[in-house]
Scaffold this active site. Structure first.
Site, short mmCIF file in Angstrom:
data_model
loop_
_atom_site.label_atom_id
_atom_site.label_comp_id
_atom_site.label_asym_id
_atom_site.label_seq_id
_atom_site.Cartn_x
_atom_site.Cartn_y
_atom_site.Cartn_z
CD GLU A 49 2.95 -3.52 -1.88
OE1 GLU A 49 3.91 -2.99 -2.87
OE2 GLU A 49 3.25 -5.00 -1.75
CD GLU A 60 8.90 1.81 -7.08
OE1 GLU A 60 9.34 0.69 -7.77
OE2 GLU A 60 8.59 1.46 -5.69
#
Length: 281
Positions: A49, A60
């Site tokens: 990724e 995140e």
């Protein structure tokens, strides 16, 4: 069959868990990204990724937030990430998925982005802020350029919605292990196991992979008992950050250490004195 489908099908046939590793493009420095991608490829990543740096990464935790901010401070933008993917693809057939957020893609243009991503050798997209109900345009553009589009489920996702996500996703379904951010601590095992068992039962059209909070090979094996594989991001970002902050290491030593960490995550092999970050992964 896409490169990602082929890789996951082969691994499932061997009864082997797939390992995806996440790295933010432009982190710790734009010149380091492609060598780092090759290091984790050599270390055993079954797919990669590649993070598209974004100023407001809603899913995140602190490590990936820092990595994005650092990449943006170096001037890294979406066209640079496509060039990174293209450079990596010249020497590797390991599947690459771009992970990020919808706004930069809308600004770039959905059709143009999917075209350029495919031409760069990208295999799929993971966009945590794209609801399945609002994904028609991107799904069509991605499909027209043979890009997989991965959707996410979480511990609080209803059974009906898990089925909807599975019907809309291609490549795999991403099972977030916690109701929180990347790098969060893992929740208690019985509750987490029950959620992953439910997600596994309801995900009939795609492989199911688990991510968020995995720091070690042992974590990966425990969580992937009920999935087809696992994804590691924040722990790798922390490892890279610690290595590049160590002035006594050469770039070659840093890359060897990252490769060893990837191999540990895949096989449980010793990490061999790679420095650990003091922050939670």
């Amino acid at each position: 069959m896409s490169r990602l489908d082929a890789a996951l099908t082969t691994l499932r046939g061997r009864d082997e868990k797939a390992m995806g590793l996440f790295l933010t493009d432009g982190f710790p420095h734009p010149d380091a990204t492609v060598p780092l991608l090759h290091a984790i490829d050599r270390g055993g990543a079954d797919f990669i990724e590649l993070g598209m740096p974004f100023s407001d990464p809603l899913a995140e935790g602190r490590p990936i937030q820092r990595a994005s901010a650092q990449a943006l401070s170096h001037g890294v933008r979406l066209p640079d990430t496509l060039r990174t993917a293209e450079a990596f693809r010249k020497d590797s057939e390991t599947p690459v998925l771009l992970m990020g957020y919808v706004n930069p893609i809308l600004k770039y243009g959905i059709e143009a982005f999917c075209r350029d991503a495919a031409q760069a050798g990208v295999d799929g997209l993971i966009l945590p802020d794209l609801p399945p109900e609002e994904s028609d345009h991107l799904c069509e553009a991605a499909a027209s350029h043979d890009l997989d589009l991965v959707f996410l489920v979480a511990p609080n996702t209803s059974e009906d919605r898990i089925v909807t996500v599975d019907e809309r996703a291609t490549g795999f379904v991403y099972a977030v292990s916690v109701t929180g951010l990347t790098g969060s601590d893992l929740s208690d095992t019985p509750t987490l196991d029950a959620y992953l068992q439910k997600a596994q039962r309801l995900t009939e059209q795609n492989p199911l992979l688990v991510g968020f909070g995995i720091k070690t090979h042992e974590d990966a094996m425990r969580l992937s008992r009920h999935t087809d594989g696992y994804i590691v991001g924040s722990a790798l970002i922390n490892r890279v950050e610690a290595l590049w902050e160590d002035p006594d290491r050469s770039d070659t030593e840093r890359l060897h250490a990252v490769e060893a960490f990837a191999r540990h995550l895949k096989t449980g092999a010793p990490i061999n004195a790679t420095p650990a970050s003091s922050e939670p992964a």
